[in-house]
Scaffold this motif. Structure first.
Motif, short mmCIF file in Angstrom:
data_model
loop_
_atom_site.label_atom_id
_atom_site.label_comp_id
_atom_site.label_asym_id
_atom_site.label_seq_id
_atom_site.Cartn_x
_atom_site.Cartn_y
_atom_site.Cartn_z
N GLU A 152 83.50 -67.95 -100.03
CA GLU A 152 82.48 -67.49 -100.88
C GLU A 152 82.16 -65.81 -100.85
N ILE A 153 81.23 -65.44 -101.96
CA ILE A 153 81.31 -63.86 -102.40
C ILE A 153 80.03 -63.61 -102.09
N ASP A 154 79.51 -63.15 -101.69
CA ASP A 154 78.14 -61.87 -100.94
C ASP A 154 77.79 -61.57 -102.52
N GLU A 155 76.11 -62.12 -102.65
CA GLU A 155 75.35 -61.62 -103.71
C GLU A 155 75.26 -60.44 -103.30
N VAL A 156 75.45 -59.36 -105.08
CA VAL A 156 75.25 -57.96 -104.81
C VAL A 156 73.32 -57.53 -104.47
N THR A 157 73.35 -56.65 -103.38
CA THR A 157 72.00 -56.08 -103.76
C THR A 157 71.56 -55.06 -104.20
N LEU A 158 70.26 -54.69 -104.17
CA LEU A 158 69.27 -53.09 -105.17
C LEU A 158 70.12 -52.25 -104.72
N ASP A 159 70.71 -51.84 -103.99
CA ASP A 159 71.31 -50.72 -103.41
C ASP A 159 73.09 -50.29 -104.10
N GLU A 160 73.31 -51.83 -103.95
CA GLU A 160 74.40 -51.97 -104.83
C GLU A 160 74.57 -51.51 -106.05
N PHE A 161 73.47 -52.69 -106.27
CA PHE A 161 73.36 -52.13 -108.15
C PHE A 161 73.31 -51.06 -108.67
N ASN A 162 72.82 -50.34 -107.65
CA ASN A 162 72.04 -48.69 -108.25
C ASN A 162 73.25 -48.33 -108.23
N LEU A 163 74.33 -48.11 -107.74
CA LEU A 163 75.43 -47.64 -107.49
C LEU A 163 76.17 -47.89 -108.26
N LEU A 164 76.23 -48.90 -109.44
CA LEU A 164 76.94 -49.23 -109.71
C LEU A 164 77.16 -48.34 -111.02
N PRO A 165 77.99 -48.05 -111.88
CA PRO A 165 78.33 -46.64 -113.34
C PRO A 165 77.00 -47.70 -114.34
N LYS A 166 76.83 -47.38 -114.91
CA LYS A 166 75.68 -47.94 -116.37
C LYS A 166 76.17 -49.17 -117.26
N TYR A 167 77.71 -47.92 -117.55
CA TYR A 167 78.65 -48.88 -118.47
C TYR A 167 79.02 -50.53 -118.06
N GLN A 168 79.19 -50.33 -116.44
CA GLN A 168 79.71 -51.46 -116.29
C GLN A 168 78.36 -52.69 -115.94
N VAL A 169 77.14 -51.99 -115.52
CA VAL A 169 76.29 -53.18 -115.59
C VAL A 169 75.07 -53.33 -117.35
N GLY A 170 75.40 -52.83 -118.24
CA GLY A 170 74.87 -53.07 -119.15
C GLY A 170 73.53 -53.16 -118.81
N ARG A 171 72.97 -54.67 -119.86
CA ARG A 171 71.95 -55.85 -119.76
C ARG A 171 71.63 -56.28 -118.47
N LEU A 172 72.50 -56.32 -117.83
CA LEU A 172 72.73 -57.76 -116.96
C LEU A 172 71.42 -57.05 -115.32
N THR A 173 70.62 -57.72 -115.08
CA THR A 173 70.02 -57.42 -113.63
C THR A 173 71.09 -58.34 -112.71
N VAL A 174 70.41 -57.59 -111.43
CA VAL A 174 70.53 -57.91 -110.24
C VAL A 174 70.15 -59.41 -110.10
N PRO A 175 69.04 -60.04 -110.20
CA PRO A 175 68.90 -61.10 -110.16
C PRO A 175 70.48 -62.38 -111.16
N LYS A 176 70.85 -62.21 -112.64
CA LYS A 176 71.34 -62.23 -113.61
C LYS A 176 72.87 -62.13 -112.75
N ILE A 177 73.11 -61.12 -111.96
CA ILE A 177 74.76 -61.08 -111.67
C ILE A 177 74.56 -61.77 -110.88
N ASN A 178 73.61 -62.44 -109.49
CA ASN A 178 73.95 -62.91 -108.65
C ASN A 178 73.87 -64.89 -109.08
N GLU A 179 73.02 -64.90 -109.56
CA GLU A 179 73.44 -65.95 -110.61
C GLU A 179 74.77 -66.03 -111.29
N HIS A 180 75.52 -65.27 -111.73
CA HIS A 180 76.60 -65.94 -111.81
C HIS A 180 77.57 -65.96 -110.80
N ILE A 181 77.35 -64.91 -109.46
CA ILE A 181 78.09 -65.26 -108.49
C ILE A 181 78.27 -66.45 -107.82
#
Length: 267
Positions: free
Chosen positions: A143-172
Motif C-alpha cells: 500500500e502506498i501512502d497518500e500525498v500530503t498538502l506539504d508534499e504537494f506544495n513541494l512538487l514541481p508545477k510541470y508535474q502537477v499540472g491541473r491535478l489537486t491533492v484529492p485527485k492525486i489521492n483518488e488515483h493512489i
C-alpha cells in the motif's frame, strides 16, 4: 529580401484562403474554432515546457554550486592532511592493522589472501547478528501512502499540472487496489489457481531480480492487462503515468527495467 514570382503567387493563394475562411460560410466557423482551440492547447503546453526548462536550469545551477563547494572542501582537507606529521599517519595505520589478520590462505588462482583469525571471525559474526536484526520471512509493502498538502506544495508545477491533492489521492487509492489484487493473486494457493492466474504468477516470479527482492512490484503490463484479476481503474493512460512520475519523485516507488519489462517497485 526580394521575392520571386512563384513565391508571390504562393502568398496570394494563402491570402485568398484566409479571406475565404472569413466569409459567411458557417462551415468555416467550426474549422476556425477548432484551430483556435488547438493553438490554445499548444500555447499551454509551451508554457509548461518553459517552466520545466526553467526548473531544470535552476537545479543545474544548484548542482554546479554544490560541486564547487565539494571541490573547495577537498582542497581544504588535502591541505590539512599535508600538515599532519608522517609518523602520526604511520602510527594510525599500524593501530588499524594490528592483529587483525593471521596466516595466509591459498586461493585457487595461486594468490595469497589474508584470512581473519577464527576468534576475530566469531566476534565479527556476533556483532553483525546484533546490529542486523532478522527480517520477517515476508515483509513487503502493498500500500502506498497518500500525498500530503506539504508534499504537494513541494512538487514541481510541470508535474502537477491541473491535478489537486484529492485527485492525486483518488488515483493512489485505485493504484493501491491494483497492488493488493496482484498480491492476492501471487499468494493464492497454486493448486486453486486457474490457468490464467498461473500464467500471471509464473511471469511475476520470472521477473523478480536483485532490485525487486524483498519488495512488492507490478509491471506496466499489469496496468494494461489486468481485467480478469483486478477491477482497479488505474491504467496506463496519461493521468496514471503522471501519477507514477509524482510517486517516483516522492520516493513512494522506483522503477527497474530489463527483459523487456518495466517493474514498478513499491517502497
Amino acid at each position: 529580401m526580394s521575392m520571386n514570382f512563384d513565391q508571390l503567387l504562393n502568398q496570394i493563394e494563402k491570402v485568398k484562403l484566409i479571406k475565404a475562411f472569413h466569409g459567411n460560410n458557417p462551415d468555416n466557423v467550426g474549422v476556425l474554432t477548432a484551430i483556435n482551440q488547438q493553438l490554445m492547447i499548444l500555447e499551454e503546453d509551451t508554457n509548461d515546457y518553459d517552466r520545466f526548462l526553467a526548473s531544470e536550469v535552476i537545479q543545474l545551477e544548484n548542482m554546479a554550486t554544490m560541486l564547487k563547494l565539494i571541490r573547495a572542501q577537498k582542497e581544504s582537507l588535502t591541505y590539512l592532511l599535508s600538515k599532519v606529521p608522517q609518523n602520526e599517519i604511520d602510527a594510525t595505520s599500524k593501530i588499524t592493522s594490528q592483529t587483525t589478520y593471521t596466516d595466509l590462505e591459498k586461493v585457487p588462482n595461486g594468490l595469497d589472501t589474508p584470512r581473519l583469525s577464527k576468534a576475530v571471525e566469531d566476534d565479527t559474526k556476533k556483532d553483525q547478528m546484533k546490529e542486523t536484526p532478522k527480517r520477517p520471512k515476508f515483509q513487503k509493502r502493498i500500500e502506498i501512502d497518500e500525498v500530503t498538502l506539504d508534499e504537494f506544495n513541494l512538487l514541481p508545477k510541470y508535474q502537477v499540472g491541473r491535478l489537486t491533492v484529492p485527485k492525486i489521492n483518488e488515483h493512489i487509492q485505485s493504484f493501491n487496489t491494483l497492488i493488493r489484487d496482484k498480491f492476492l493473486l501471487i499468494t493464492h494457493p497454486k493448486q486453486k489457481m486457474s490457468k490464467a492466474m498461473r500464467d500471471v504468477y509464473f511471469e511475476h516470479m520470472q521477473l523478480e531480480n536483485d532490485d525487486t527482492r524483498g519488495y512488492m512490484f507490478i509491471t506496466e503490463k499489469d496496468l494494461k492487462e489486468k481485467r480478469f484479476w483486478s477491477q482497479s481503474k488505474f491504467n496506463f493512460g496519461t493521468v496514471s503515468r503522471n501519477i507514477l512520475v509524482i510517486l517516483r519523485s516522492l520516493g513512494r516507488i522506483r522503477e527497474s527495467r530489463g527483459s523487456g519489462h518495466t517493474r514498478i517497485i513499491i517502497l
